[in-house]
Design an enzyme around this catalytic site. Structure first.
Site, PDB file in Angstrom:
ATOM      1  N   GLU A  36       1.275  -1.368   0.071  1.00  0.00           N
ATOM      2  CA  GLU A  36      -0.474   0.132   0.048  1.00  0.00           C
ATOM      3  C   GLU A  36       0.926   0.984  -0.435  1.00  0.00           C
ATOM      4  OE1 GLU A  36      -3.152   1.107  -0.428  1.00  0.00           O
ATOM      5  OE2 GLU A  36      -2.126   2.683  -0.015  1.00  0.00           O
ATOM      6  N   THR A  45     -10.546   5.559  -1.939  1.00  0.00           N
ATOM      7  CA  THR A  45     -12.141   5.415  -1.643  1.00  0.00           C
ATOM      8  C   THR A  45     -12.534   5.213  -1.257  1.00  0.00           C
ATOM      9  OG1 THR A  45     -11.729   5.655  -4.286  1.00  0.00           O
ATOM     10  CG2 THR A  45     -13.716   4.558  -3.246  1.00  0.00           C
ATOM     11  N   SER A  50     -20.630   6.057   0.661  1.00  0.00           N
ATOM     12  CA  SER A  50     -21.602   6.217   1.674  1.00  0.00           C
ATOM     13  C   SER A  50     -22.124   5.016   3.325  1.00  0.00           C
ATOM     14  CB  SER A  50     -22.684   6.310   0.814  1.00  0.00           C
ATOM     15  OG  SER A  50     -22.579   6.866  -0.053  1.00  0.00           O
ATOM     16  N   ILE A  52     -23.326   2.849   2.613  1.00  0.00           N
ATOM     17  CA  ILE A  52     -24.264   1.588   2.947  1.00  0.00           C
ATOM     18  C   ILE A  52     -24.285   0.237   2.244  1.00  0.00           C
ATOM     19  CG2 ILE A  52     -26.892   1.357   1.950  1.00  0.00           C
ATOM     20  CD1 ILE A  52     -26.107   4.433   3.287  1.00  0.00           C
ATOM     21  N   HIS A  54     -25.427  -2.159  -0.043  1.00  0.00           N
ATOM     22  CA  HIS A  54     -26.613  -2.081  -0.383  1.00  0.00           C
ATOM     23  C   HIS A  54     -27.629  -3.051  -0.493  1.00  0.00           C
ATOM     24  CE1 HIS A  54     -26.807   1.785  -1.712  1.00  0.00           C
ATOM     25  NE2 HIS A  54     -24.988   1.933  -2.065  1.00  0.00           N
ATOM     26  N   ARG A 316     -15.382   8.004  -7.040  1.00  0.00           N
ATOM     27  CA  ARG A 316     -15.430   7.010  -7.692  1.00  0.00           C
ATOM     28  C   ARG A 316     -14.111   6.426  -8.983  1.00  0.00           C
ATOM     29  NH1 ARG A 316     -19.493  10.385  -7.809  1.00  0.00           N
ATOM     30  NH2 ARG A 316     -21.725  10.107  -6.397  1.00  0.00           N
ATOM     31  N   ILE A 341     -13.881  -0.557  -9.106  1.00  0.00           N
ATOM     32  CA  ILE A 341     -14.624  -1.286  -8.704  1.00  0.00           C
ATOM     33  C   ILE A 341     -15.215   0.214  -7.541  1.00  0.00           C
ATOM     34  CG2 ILE A 341     -15.292  -2.251  -5.934  1.00  0.00           C
ATOM     35  CD1 ILE A 341     -13.527  -3.854  -8.384  1.00  0.00           C
ATOM     36  N   CYS A 408     -16.482  13.706  23.299  1.00  0.00           N
ATOM     37  CA  CYS A 408     -17.734  14.456  22.091  1.00  0.00           C
ATOM     38  C   CYS A 408     -17.964  12.554  21.660  1.00  0.00           C
ATOM     39  CB  CYS A 408     -16.986  14.331  20.827  1.00  0.00           C
ATOM     40  SG  CYS A 408     -16.762  16.434  20.321  1.00  0.00           S
ATOM     41  N   CYS A 448      -9.217  16.513  21.410  1.00  0.00           N
ATOM     42  CA  CYS A 448      -7.997  15.166  21.569  1.00  0.00           C
ATOM     43  C   CYS A 448      -7.144  14.767  20.646  1.00  0.00           C
ATOM     44  CB  CYS A 448      -8.939  14.263  21.639  1.00  0.00           C
ATOM     45  SG  CYS A 448      -9.703  13.725  19.977  1.00  0.00           S
TER      46      CYS A 448
HETATM   47  C1  FAD Z   1     -19.031   8.823  -3.531  1.00  0.00           C
HETATM   48  C2  FAD Z   1     -18.464   7.510  -3.072  1.00  0.00           C
HETATM   49  C3  FAD Z   1     -19.634   6.778  -2.428  1.00  0.00           C
HETATM   50  C4  FAD Z   1     -20.030   5.058  -2.107  1.00  0.00           C
HETATM   51  N1  FAD Z   1     -20.691   4.718  -1.703  1.00  0.00           N
HETATM   52  C5  FAD Z   1     -21.113   3.343  -1.509  1.00  0.00           C
HETATM   53  C6  FAD Z   1     -21.789   3.041  -0.243  1.00  0.00           C
HETATM   54  O1  FAD Z   1     -22.758   2.986  -0.003  1.00  0.00           O
HETATM   55  N2  FAD Z   1     -21.958   1.290  -0.726  1.00  0.00           N
HETATM   56  C7  FAD Z   1     -20.754   0.495  -1.412  1.00  0.00           C
HETATM   57  O2  FAD Z   1     -20.514  -1.020  -1.434  1.00  0.00           O
HETATM   58  N3  FAD Z   1     -19.792   1.276  -2.151  1.00  0.00           N
HETATM   59  C8  FAD Z   1     -19.618   2.515  -1.808  1.00  0.00           C
HETATM   60  N4  FAD Z   1     -19.230   3.329  -2.732  1.00  0.00           N
HETATM   61  C9  FAD Z   1     -17.473   2.208  -3.954  1.00  0.00           C
HETATM   62  C10 FAD Z   1     -16.820   1.814  -2.651  1.00  0.00           C
HETATM   63  O3  FAD Z   1     -16.655   2.873  -1.953  1.00  0.00           O
HETATM   64  C11 FAD Z   1     -15.477   1.128  -3.453  1.00  0.00           C
HETATM   65  O4  FAD Z   1     -15.929   0.489  -4.329  1.00  0.00           O
HETATM   66  C12 FAD Z   1     -14.690   0.547  -2.579  1.00  0.00           C
HETATM   67  O5  FAD Z   1     -14.180   1.597  -1.766  1.00  0.00           O
HETATM   68  C13 FAD Z   1     -13.422   0.447  -3.287  1.00  0.00           C
HETATM   69  O6  FAD Z   1     -12.324   0.201  -2.275  1.00  0.00           O
HETATM   70  P1  FAD Z   1     -10.834  -0.086  -3.687  1.00  0.00           P
HETATM   71  O7  FAD Z   1     -10.758  -1.267  -2.279  1.00  0.00           O
HETATM   72  O8  FAD Z   1     -11.058  -1.289  -5.102  1.00  0.00           O
HETATM   73  O9  FAD Z   1     -10.494   1.397  -3.789  1.00  0.00           O
HETATM   74  P2  FAD Z   1     -10.152   2.450  -2.667  1.00  0.00           P
HETATM   75  O10 FAD Z   1      -9.828   2.377  -1.664  1.00  0.00           O
HETATM   76  O11 FAD Z   1      -9.063   3.469  -3.210  1.00  0.00           O
HETATM   77  O12 FAD Z   1      -8.187   1.174  -2.669  1.00  0.00           O
HETATM   78  C14 FAD Z   1      -7.094   0.791  -3.265  1.00  0.00           C
HETATM   79  C15 FAD Z   1      -5.447   1.563  -2.945  1.00  0.00           C
HETATM   80  O13 FAD Z   1      -4.420   1.069  -3.994  1.00  0.00           O
HETATM   81  C16 FAD Z   1      -3.855   2.747  -3.178  1.00  0.00           C
HETATM   82  N5  FAD Z   1      -2.820   2.094  -4.021  1.00  0.00           N
HETATM   83  C17 FAD Z   1      -3.268   2.777  -5.522  1.00  0.00           C
HETATM   84  N6  FAD Z   1      -2.060   3.504  -6.077  1.00  0.00           N
HETATM   85  C18 FAD Z   1      -1.077   2.585  -5.400  1.00  0.00           C
HETATM   86  C19 FAD Z   1       0.369   2.193  -5.859  1.00  0.00           C
HETATM   87  N7  FAD Z   1       0.952   2.487  -6.427  1.00  0.00           N
HETATM   88  N8  FAD Z   1       1.519   1.121  -5.007  1.00  0.00           N
HETATM   89  C20 FAD Z   1       0.304   1.090  -3.765  1.00  0.00           C
HETATM   90  N9  FAD Z   1      -0.929   1.176  -3.839  1.00  0.00           N
HETATM   91  C21 FAD Z   1      -1.474   2.025  -4.545  1.00  0.00           C
HETATM   92  C22 FAD Z   1      -4.319   3.055  -2.862  1.00  0.00           C
HETATM   93  O14 FAD Z   1      -3.419   4.628  -1.741  1.00  0.00           O
HETATM   94  C23 FAD Z   1      -6.058   2.771  -1.980  1.00  0.00           C
HETATM   95  O15 FAD Z   1      -5.463   2.741  -0.680  1.00  0.00           O
HETATM   96  C24 FAD Z   1     -18.623   4.788  -2.331  1.00  0.00           C
HETATM   97  C25 FAD Z   1     -17.484   4.866  -3.351  1.00  0.00           C
HETATM   98  C26 FAD Z   1     -17.937   6.774  -3.719  1.00  0.00           C
HETATM   99  C27 FAD Z   1     -16.407   7.361  -4.449  1.00  0.00           C
END
Ligand code: FAD
Length: 490
Positions: A36, A45, A50, A52, A54, A316, A341, A408, A448
């Protein structure tokens, strides 16, 4: 910290997808390293969404989104207690205020049934207003999904990471991947800023940056465009405005602006959906906030704006066709994509992990179940949830549970120390916040923050000037004016 020089599987990205895959792989006898780029997991992300859970009626039947949403919702029910993930199964309502929207509710119900979502029901106006008296009186009906819920936006990521570490996965933070190294069409390893890790299999779960990671291996098959969503968070005093997750009738690009309780008893509104270019732009804007306030008022007109405590935004990882990219790379043997994703990725993550394990097996990785897999995380003391006699008991075991640091949210020094020394422990002030809620309350860490900083310095054995807020160089203090720290008891 030195990093391992080889592994069977390297996972790039410590979001909910990468950590869910790490936890799933930790059930088997394989060497897994998760890398990471930031100092903690849940920094992309997966820290701003949110939250949620789903139900799964939204996505196109047959799509990966639809399949993994419904399966993920079910899997969380099976694992959330073992892992200590905060979830409340409060259900959700999609609210219609016109004949056209009522027709969309019917379509959503049909689609949801096709996706396998149980218990969907269209409620009439009277029933909806009885359940949710603060909704607009223009409501004509609503789609009730009993399997919807609210969960901690980042808690699942941290819980998966903790459990993966307990079961032998190595998590290397502050270890940005620079390139996936490919020899004769096959992955040979991962070049990081801290050194090379030889591996035959790499899982690309790099969120917004997954297209860059894929391109570094020579696979240009998808692009990721950030789509921003902004939020306003409200104080706990107004959480009872609604009892369930309230969605408007959705549009083509987004599920619309929600009004919902959070799992920890706050209320939020958001998100909007703006396509942007900068993958690092997490700013909120006056126009964006006005847009979400106006959107939320369409379903809940009397928003208690005086009680807002903070705003934030999340991005997203949008791809061309809008579905998740979960597959073996077509051009590079050994690289598995878990990319694009976007929502509902938080809900879908445990199901995405199952699919990735299947792909790894198809690609030739031999996976033998471990005899000693531990499916449970250590029970966490949550002082604010305890009855008086239970509080006395934990304080007798450890007096640090008797020192309130965050007033809080009623978070104790004992809980903060536990968070720092957890299997995937907090190294930053925001890491402590996400694990304990210290700094999440009305004052947003105003009181805090300095105490948490001092505790981090003491427990990590580093000077206060080396304690960071969140990212690698986010130092909070540049010097000390005294060596004396005032005690809480004075
Ligand atoms: C506004 C919004 C609302 C949402 N609401 C919902 C919801 O209510 N319910 C739901 O089910 N989903 C929701 N989602 C979707 C959900 O949040 C995402 O699908 C999910 O968090 C994606 O996870 P991820 O692990 O793919 O990406 P990320 O959480 O972005 O993880 C990717 C990781 O890779 C790391 N990384 C990137 N480049 C490198 C590199 N070169 N070397 C090492 N590490 C690296 C980043 O630092 C990061 O930690 C929402 C998304 C958004 C933006």
């Amino acid at each position: 910290m030195t990093i391992p020089t080889k592994a069977d599987v390297v996972i790039v990205g410590g979001g909910v997808v990468g950590t869910a895959i790490a936890r799933e792989l930790s059930k088997y006898d394989v060497d897994v390293v998760l890398v990471e780029k930031e100092p903690d997991v849940a920094m992309g992300t997966s820290k701003a969404n949110s939250g949620i859970l789903h139900a799964g009626f939204d996505a196109k039947p047959g799509s990966l989104k639809a399949k993994t949403n419904v399966r993920g919702n079910k899997l969380y029910r099976e694992i959330y207690q073992d892992l200590g993930i905060d979830i409340k199964f409060i259900g959700s309502l999609v609210v219609a205020t016109s004949d056209e929207e009522m027709a969309t509710l019917n379509e959503l119900q049909v689609r949801g049934r096709e996706n396998g979502v149980p218990g969907l029901e269209i409620l009439d106006k009277e029933t909806v207003l009885k359940r949710e008296p603060n909704l607009t009186t223009n409501v004509m009906g609503a789609l009730w999904a009993p399997t919807g819920g609210v969960m901690c936006p980042f808690g699942a990521t941290i819980a998966f990471a903790d459990n993966a570490v307990v079961n032998g996965v190595k998590i290397c933070t502050e270890c940005p991947v620079e390139e996936i190294v490919v020899e004769e069409g096959k992955v040979s390893g991962v070049k990081t800023a801290k050194g090379f890790i030889a591996a035959k299999y790499v899982i690309n779960a790099a969120g917004l940056f997954a297209d860059n990671i894929s391109r570094s291996a020579g696979d240009n098959s998808f692009d990721i465009k950030p789509r921003k969503g902004e939020y306003v968070l409200f104080d706990k005093t107004v959480a009872n405005l609604v009892n369930t997750v309230i969605f408007p009738t959705p549009s083509k690009v987004s599920k619309g602006i929600l009004v919902s309780p959070t799992v920890h008893g706050n209320l939020f509104i958001g998100p909007n959906a703006q396509d942007i270019d900068d993958k690092g732009d997490m700013d909120t804007s006056p126009d964006g906030l006005q847009e979400i306030i106006a959107g939320a008022r369409k379903t809940v007109p009397n928003l208690p704006l005086h009680a807002s405590i903070t705003q934030f935004a999340g991005l997203r990882a949008a791809t061309g066709d809008g579905d998740f990219v979960i597959k073996a790379s077509d051009s590079v043997s050994g690289m598995i994509q878990a990319a694009g994703i976007q929502s509902p990725g938080l809900t879908a993550a445990p199901a995405i992990a199952e699919i990735v394990i299947g792909i790894l097996q198809e690609q030739g990785l031999i996976l033998t179940k471990k005899a000693n897999f531990n499916s449970q995380n250590r029970h966490k003391v949550k002082f604010h949830e305890l009855a008086h006699n239970e509080r006395a008991k934990v304080i007798a075991q450890n007096p640090l549970y008797g020192r309130i640091v965050c007033r809080c949210e009623t978070v104790t020094e004992g809980e903060i120390v536990d968070a720092i020394h957890a299997p995937c422990g907090a190294l930053t002030v925001d890491g402590v916040k996400r694990r304990t809620r210290a700094g999440m309350g009305r004052c947003q860490g105003g009181f805090c923050g300095p105490r948490v900083t001092a505790i981090l310095a003491r427990e990590l054995n580093i000077p206060v000037t080396e304690v960071r807020k969140d990212t690698t160089k986010s130092y909070l203090f540049f010097d000390k004016i005294t060596d004396e720290v005032q005690s809480n008891d004075e």
